[in-house]
Design a protein around this motif. Sequence first.
Motif, mmCIF file in Angstrom:
data_model
loop_
_atom_site.group_PDB
_atom_site.id
_atom_site.type_symbol
_atom_site.label_atom_id
_atom_site.label_comp_id
_atom_site.label_asym_id
_atom_site.label_seq_id
_atom_site.Cartn_x
_atom_site.Cartn_y
_atom_site.Cartn_z
ATOM 1 N N GLN A 458 103.276 -25.697 62.024
ATOM 2 C CA GLN A 458 103.652 -24.937 63.256
ATOM 3 C C GLN A 458 104.730 -25.955 63.762
ATOM 4 O O GLN A 458 104.896 -25.772 65.074
ATOM 5 N N GLU A 461 107.571 -24.556 66.013
ATOM 6 C CA GLU A 461 107.015 -23.824 67.326
ATOM 7 C C GLU A 461 106.598 -24.964 68.351
ATOM 8 O O GLU A 461 106.945 -24.800 69.595
ATOM 9 N N GLU A 464 109.677 -26.265 69.829
ATOM 10 C CA GLU A 464 110.274 -25.538 70.766
ATOM 11 C C GLU A 464 109.578 -25.788 72.204
ATOM 12 O O GLU A 464 110.355 -26.030 73.399
ATOM 13 N N GLU A 465 108.074 -25.980 72.113
ATOM 14 C CA GLU A 465 107.508 -26.551 73.304
ATOM 15 C C GLU A 465 107.904 -27.802 73.910
ATOM 16 O O GLU A 465 108.038 -27.818 75.165
ATOM 17 N N LYS A 487 116.552 -22.480 63.015
ATOM 18 C CA LYS A 487 115.846 -21.329 62.319
ATOM 19 C C LYS A 487 116.521 -20.185 61.661
ATOM 20 O O LYS A 487 115.884 -19.845 60.519
ATOM 21 N N TYR A 497 108.666 -18.011 59.143
ATOM 22 C CA TYR A 497 108.615 -17.402 60.164
ATOM 23 C C TYR A 497 108.464 -15.886 59.745
ATOM 24 O O TYR A 497 107.265 -15.064 60.338
ATOM 25 N N LYS A 500 104.398 -16.025 58.590
ATOM 26 C CA LYS A 500 103.650 -15.910 60.083
ATOM 27 C C LYS A 500 103.515 -14.299 60.505
ATOM 28 O O LYS A 500 102.620 -13.923 61.046
#
Length: 511
Positions: A458, A461, A464-465, A487, A497, A500
């Motif tokens: 991950q 993701e 991004e955080e 992405k 992606y 997921k």
Amino acid sequence: MVVIEILDNQTMQTYRLCEQGSNLRMKYSKNIASLTCIVGKNGSGKTQFINALLWSDGRFELKPKKKRSIVKYSGAVELHKNNEIPDDSFDISTSFLLSQVSLTALNRNDSIYQVGAVVNIFKKFQELIEFSNKQVNIKLTDSGEAIKAFGERFLSRIPKGDDLRTQIKNVKIQPKNIMTVVIRKSISILFDLLSFDDYFLDDDVLKLIKEDIDFENFQPKEDFYDKVRDYLAKKNKESDPIVDKLEQFFKDINFFIEGYKESFEISNENDRNILKEYVRIMTDKSSRSSISRDVLLLIEFEWNGLSSGELSLLNLFGRLYGIKDEVQDEILLLIDEVDLGLHPEWQRRWVNDVLPLIGEILRTKNNILQVIISTHSPIILSDLFDKDIIFLSENSDNRTFGQNIYELFNTSFVLDNVQGKFSTNYIKEVAEVFKPDQIHEKITKFLEKYFANVEGEQSSEYFEEAIKLIGEPIVRNHFLNKLKQFKNNNKEELIRYHEKEIKRLREDLKS
């Protein structure tokens, strides 16, 4: 006459304090002739510049030459050199004073002069500090606590079993924990003053104190002073100076006892008047007041309700108040690191609200008080006319007065960068991630460096955080758009992606 310019004999550079021939000269406060600020990077020599102005080492020449007081203040603790200071000039910096007295003595002196400054020009202070919840407490100094701990043993010259010991022990003046100590110290000083033998207490002195002082309120009886004169005449000693000291002492100690409160409200006018007189007694340097001063060395003030910034300001005001009667009519005041210990709001108010109080305390007949400060604070710089700033590290064409504080932060004489170094490196490494080739691997390395317990599958993701943690919106949104492009254009990211999404849909079907 004001200092127009300073010549540096090392560099042969001239620094102007009062621009001549200019149509406009900023007047910052009615009692301040000029305000000049020294700025520069760390290590550029701001403190050395300030110190050299005070010391008589020949580096600087003040023009025009004239007799004036140079006063230096710094709240910082720095390595101190005992350089020669000109006559009528003063170093009231913490480091210098600690080379002269103990920390305990310095703190006591500071508290006394802080209270003195506040209660004597209270109306002016009200514009700066809210005093409705501020108190001044009275407590024993370390010396007072030591006398308290010694108890009856402190007056070892009194014979055991003598009535005087009982009289002192039975004193009813409140609070007993302080007043008994004060009375013991007073009697000890009276012994020394009236007895002319270092080892033996004269029976006449013992009788005089025991019988002719009323211990109910610790005051002399009617014929006490006549008996003192008779005793001194018998010893062939001049009586007038000693009797004068005794009269002043009993007057002062009576006021101290009658006015005593454990805590004084600064907003209460009656309390301020009592404190004003206490400060006068404790700081009176005349020979006549020597007994009063020595006895009240056992007492100190303690502020209650002050913030650290307020205390920092009062420290400056108190030390200036302590020398106000000793300086010349023309003063050059040097304040090193003026922003030290001050909240940004206090820095914002310094020129407008603090500077006038300095002018009030050190008010001179001719209003010739010039102030030179050093600072790292762009907040203070934004209140200063650019011609009133001396740049040590480099010249600057920036106009400081009324300037946006962010712009001042961004100039090289204040900061190399406007973010903390850790966050600056963080942002730089986010930018490095988006350079072509192996972006996914660089994301993984970045996350491993800055975060704990990150799951590899991950990583985008989590990255991004990590970007969303950046507070500056332009930088944050720029990186988020970069990540979105990555992405959308990277096949491995697209596969991750969609896998997921398939996993999420299957879990929805099961539920």
